[in-house]
Design a protein around this motif. Sequence first.
Motif, short mmCIF file in Angstrom:
data_model
loop_
_atom_site.label_atom_id
_atom_site.label_comp_id
_atom_site.label_asym_id
_atom_site.label_seq_id
_atom_site.Cartn_x
_atom_site.Cartn_y
_atom_site.Cartn_z
N UNK A 102 86.22 10.86 -36.63
CA UNK A 102 86.17 12.01 -37.53
C UNK A 102 85.75 13.25 -36.75
N UNK A 103 86.30 14.37 -37.15
CA UNK A 103 85.92 15.63 -36.51
C UNK A 103 84.47 15.95 -36.79
N UNK A 104 83.75 16.48 -35.80
CA UNK A 104 82.34 16.84 -36.02
C UNK A 104 82.22 17.91 -37.09
N UNK A 105 81.22 17.77 -37.93
CA UNK A 105 81.02 18.73 -39.00
C UNK A 105 80.30 19.96 -38.46
N UNK A 106 80.66 21.15 -38.95
CA UNK A 106 80.04 22.39 -38.46
C UNK A 106 78.52 22.40 -38.59
N UNK A 107 77.99 21.66 -39.53
CA UNK A 107 76.55 21.70 -39.77
C UNK A 107 75.73 20.79 -38.88
N UNK A 108 76.37 19.96 -38.08
CA UNK A 108 75.62 19.01 -37.25
C UNK A 108 74.85 19.75 -36.17
N UNK A 109 73.75 19.15 -35.72
CA UNK A 109 72.92 19.80 -34.70
C UNK A 109 73.59 19.73 -33.34
N UNK A 110 73.68 20.88 -32.70
CA UNK A 110 74.21 20.97 -31.35
C UNK A 110 73.26 21.82 -30.52
N UNK A 111 73.26 21.65 -29.22
CA UNK A 111 72.41 22.51 -28.39
C UNK A 111 72.72 23.98 -28.65
N UNK A 112 71.69 24.81 -28.72
CA UNK A 112 71.88 26.24 -28.97
C UNK A 112 72.67 26.87 -27.84
N UNK A 113 73.58 27.75 -28.18
CA UNK A 113 74.31 28.53 -27.19
C UNK A 113 74.39 29.97 -27.68
N UNK A 114 74.65 30.87 -26.76
CA UNK A 114 74.86 32.27 -27.09
C UNK A 114 76.30 32.64 -26.82
N UNK A 115 76.85 33.53 -27.63
CA UNK A 115 78.17 34.07 -27.33
C UNK A 115 78.04 35.00 -26.13
N UNK A 116 79.16 35.33 -25.50
CA UNK A 116 79.08 36.24 -24.36
C UNK A 116 78.56 37.63 -24.76
N UNK A 117 78.99 38.18 -25.91
CA UNK A 117 78.40 39.46 -26.34
C UNK A 117 76.88 39.38 -26.51
N UNK A 118 76.37 38.23 -26.99
CA UNK A 118 74.92 38.07 -27.12
C UNK A 118 74.25 38.01 -25.74
N UNK A 119 74.92 37.38 -24.78
CA UNK A 119 74.40 37.35 -23.41
C UNK A 119 74.27 38.78 -22.90
N UNK A 120 75.29 39.59 -23.15
CA UNK A 120 75.26 40.98 -22.70
C UNK A 120 74.15 41.76 -23.39
N UNK A 121 73.93 41.48 -24.67
CA UNK A 121 72.84 42.14 -25.39
C UNK A 121 71.48 41.76 -24.80
N UNK A 122 71.35 40.48 -24.46
CA UNK A 122 70.11 40.00 -23.86
C UNK A 122 69.85 40.70 -22.53
#
Length: 299
Positions: A102-122
């Motif tokens: 089954x495809x993973x559900x969007x709500x399951x816990x995954x390691x936190x990641x940042x989008x590239x725009x968020x990296x640039x903001x950081x």
Amino acid sequence: MTWPQAIKQFDGYLRLEKSLSPNSVEAYVRDVRKLHQWLEFENLKANPLQVTTRLLRDFLATLTDLGLSSTSQARTLSGLKAFYEFLIMEDILKIDPTDTLESPKPGRHLPDTLSYPDIERLLGAIDLSTSEGLRSRALLEVLYSSGLRVSELCDLKLSNLYFEQGFMRVLGKGNKERLVPIGREAVKHLHFYLGGVRQHLNVQPGYEDIVFLSHRGRQLSRITVFTTIKKLAELAGLRQTISPHTLRHSFATHLLEGGADLRAVQEMLGHVSITTTEIYTHLDRDYLRQVITEFHPRS
């Protein structure tokens, strides 16, 4: 049936019979290649007809560990399902190993990641007019461009930086060494920090070879790195909890979602045991540097 044979036939099927766009064909084929790469990397000698549901579950679990989003995992599984549907339809295979996945559900816990725009903001939240800011920019660039663990960052040595070759030697878990490419931006900001900040510090005995030092000339602590990133996240207006490991997962995710070789990403993260004399028996350094150059957002 070998993997190259099966992938070539699958490619032809998608182009000629399914009439998919070149981009869609490339995405489906890339999903299958990732599975093949993982099997080779784990030294699991299974051809396309020998892959079991359990192997596929282990492969998807690896993608989770690397920080790949549930959406990207679902897309990968979709490509694998299409591949095995093709093998069934062509009477090459009788039982579909993806049938019960089954495809993973969007709500399951995954390691936190940042989008590239968020990296640039950081990165944009750093005050580069201060010595602390120059150090923070250098360490964040290294974390994100090379996927280091925070302990590996704190232990990084000047004698293990090979700027001309574009690599650094990292001491990972279990005292296992590996070579990791350094991104162009990381090299630039390391030079700013080393020349503009570190060389003016009163370095304490025993820390002469350590890259990142406190203002007292001692090795930077893990707590300081955590605190630095937390403060920058607040300044950048990022609401999620961010740690050094977030940057490590973002490094892996952005490379994989950009199409990088799964084996190369695993090598760079140190997910396998590599001794000093066995560094990169699977992949040479030029190829790893090419992966960073082609697929990392900061390159």
